[in-house]
Design a protein around this motif. Structure first.
Motif, PDB file in Angstrom:
ATOM      1  N   ARG A 307       0.835  -1.208   0.000  1.00  0.00           N
ATOM      2  CA  ARG A 307       0.000   0.000   0.000  1.00  0.00           C
ATOM      3  C   ARG A 307       0.864   1.250   0.000  1.00  0.00           C
ATOM      4  O   ARG A 307       2.036   1.217   0.378  1.00  0.00           O
ATOM      5  CB  ARG A 307      -0.957   0.029   1.183  1.00  0.00           C
ATOM      6  N   LEU A 308       0.249   2.350  -0.425  1.00  0.00           N
ATOM      7  CA  LEU A 308       0.888   3.666  -0.459  1.00  0.00           C
ATOM      8  C   LEU A 308       0.166   4.592   0.500  1.00  0.00           C
ATOM      9  O   LEU A 308      -1.065   4.538   0.631  1.00  0.00           O
ATOM     10  CB  LEU A 308       0.846   4.258  -1.870  1.00  0.00           C
ATOM     11  N   GLU A 337       3.053   1.534  -7.342  1.00  0.00           N
ATOM     12  CA  GLU A 337       1.674   1.121  -7.105  1.00  0.00           C
ATOM     13  C   GLU A 337       1.669  -0.203  -6.354  1.00  0.00           C
ATOM     14  O   GLU A 337       2.642  -0.978  -6.411  1.00  0.00           O
ATOM     15  CB  GLU A 337       0.918   0.975  -8.422  1.00  0.00           C
TER      16      GLU A 337
END
Length: 356
Positions: A307-308, A337
């Motif tokens: 995740r970002l 991503e």
């Protein structure tokens, strides 16, 4: 029971509690000791039991076992003895200032003094002095609706401290304020708690509150104290993943064998570890860099982004196997991503190992 022991010397006995609260499947089982005049920060994830503990100390929440003492007085002794909230000498201040909407700022502060037996004139004088101390000497005639959120919290703080409580409990008092206003109120809290030498327990999600206000930090998770000590020590050597997140650090649990320390694909030399077994590697997310080639040595590994997250300084991404946070400037995060695989590296020289 877990124990919180804040050991900075004080002139009074301070606040001591050993409590067990059972609510359905949740159990709060913790002890606390804050010396007189000391400020202790209480941090933990949502649902850890922070507000329940403050409610017990304020006399608003019943508990099943234990004892609460303040400056040598026994306030509560389980179900056998219970001092009413109004007679404890304890003030609880939360996110909602809970000002009386029909009273002016001056009248709100004076109200607490009147309840304590001050004459009308003495209460007005005391309230005016406290409004001056919190920087609102020109706002005494305004009602809460004409005050900003930060100004309302200042009035609430003035009302709380004007009565010279033996202890003040602060439950996330800055959460609803914008960053700049919170910083101003935080600085005010620091000055006034220091000036009045009021014993205080500050429940917060923000490490800045702990650093700016408290001498000791207590970490409460799932109803248990998982770490406590001087703020600097706890943040430097977090004992749990939550404490590491608060400190802005990675805490990666791995295992050392005869050759090296390993966690997933990350392998590091661990000469500072005396024995084989579990240990946690601690390092900053900013110490991790993206390699432009395949990993080939110690401190280099391949990881998948899960995740970002946005940060004030850019972008943080988290990886799997092991779970590591990596901080990058926003300009360097283009094209990243979830699901992407990267080669990463951390300099073994910046990694510290702590016992698990």
């Amino acid at each position: 029971m877990s124990e919180v022991d804040a050991v900075t010397p004080g002139d009074r006995a301070g606040l001591e509690a050993r409590v067990v609260v059972r609510r359905g499947g949740f159990v709060l089982d913790a002890s606390l000791h804050a010396r007189g005049g000391e400020v202790v920060a209480l941090m933990g994830p949502s649902g850890a039991g922070k507000s329940t503990l403050l409610g017990v100390l304020a006399g608003l929440t019943a508990f099943d076992e234990g004892e609460v003492r303040l400056d040598g007085r026994t306030l509560d002794d389980g179900p056998r003895r219970r001092t009413a909230p109004s007679e404890r000498g304890v003030v609880l201040l939360g996110q909602d200032p809970r000002l009386f909407p029909h009273l002016t700022a001056l009248e709100n502060v004076a109200f607490g003094l009147r309840v304590r037996g001050a004459t009308r004139a003495a209460a007005a004088d005391g309230a005016a002095e406290w409004l001056r101390r919190v920087g609102l000497q020109d706002h005494g005639r305004r009602r809460p609706a004409r005050l900003s959120g930060g100004q309302q919290q200042r009035v609430a703080l003035a009302r709380a401290l004007a009565t010279a409580p033996a202890a003040i409990l602060l439950d996330e008092p800055l959460t609803s304020l914008d960053t700049e206003t919170a910083a101003d109120v935080r600085a005010l809290l620091h000055r006034q708690l220091a000036a009045t030498r009021t014993t205080a327990l500050v429940a917060t999600h923000d490490a800045v509150d702990a650093v700016a206000l408290a001498s000791h930090l207590v970490v409460l998770e799932d109803g248990r104290v998982t770490q406590s000590g001087p703020v600097r020590d706890v943040l430097a050597s977090p004992a749990t993943r939550f404490a590491a997140a608060v400190a802005g650090l990675n805490r990666v649990v791995g295992r050392r064998d005869a050759a090296a320390w390993r966690a997933g694909g990350l392998v590091l030399a661990a000469s500072t570890l005396q024995t084989a077994g579990d240990a946690a590697a601690v390092f900053r997310p900013g110490d991790v860099r993206i390699l432009g080639r395949a990993p080939s040595g110690p401190g280099e590994w391949e990881a998948r982004i899960v995740r970002l997250e946005q940060t004030p300084a850019g972008v943080r991404f988290r990886t799997a196997d092991p779970d590591v946070a990596v901080d990058l400037p926003a300009s360097h995060a283009a094209g990243l991503e979830p699901g992407a695989t990267l080669a990463l590296a951390v300099d073994p020289a910046v990694v510290r190992f702590v016992a698990v």
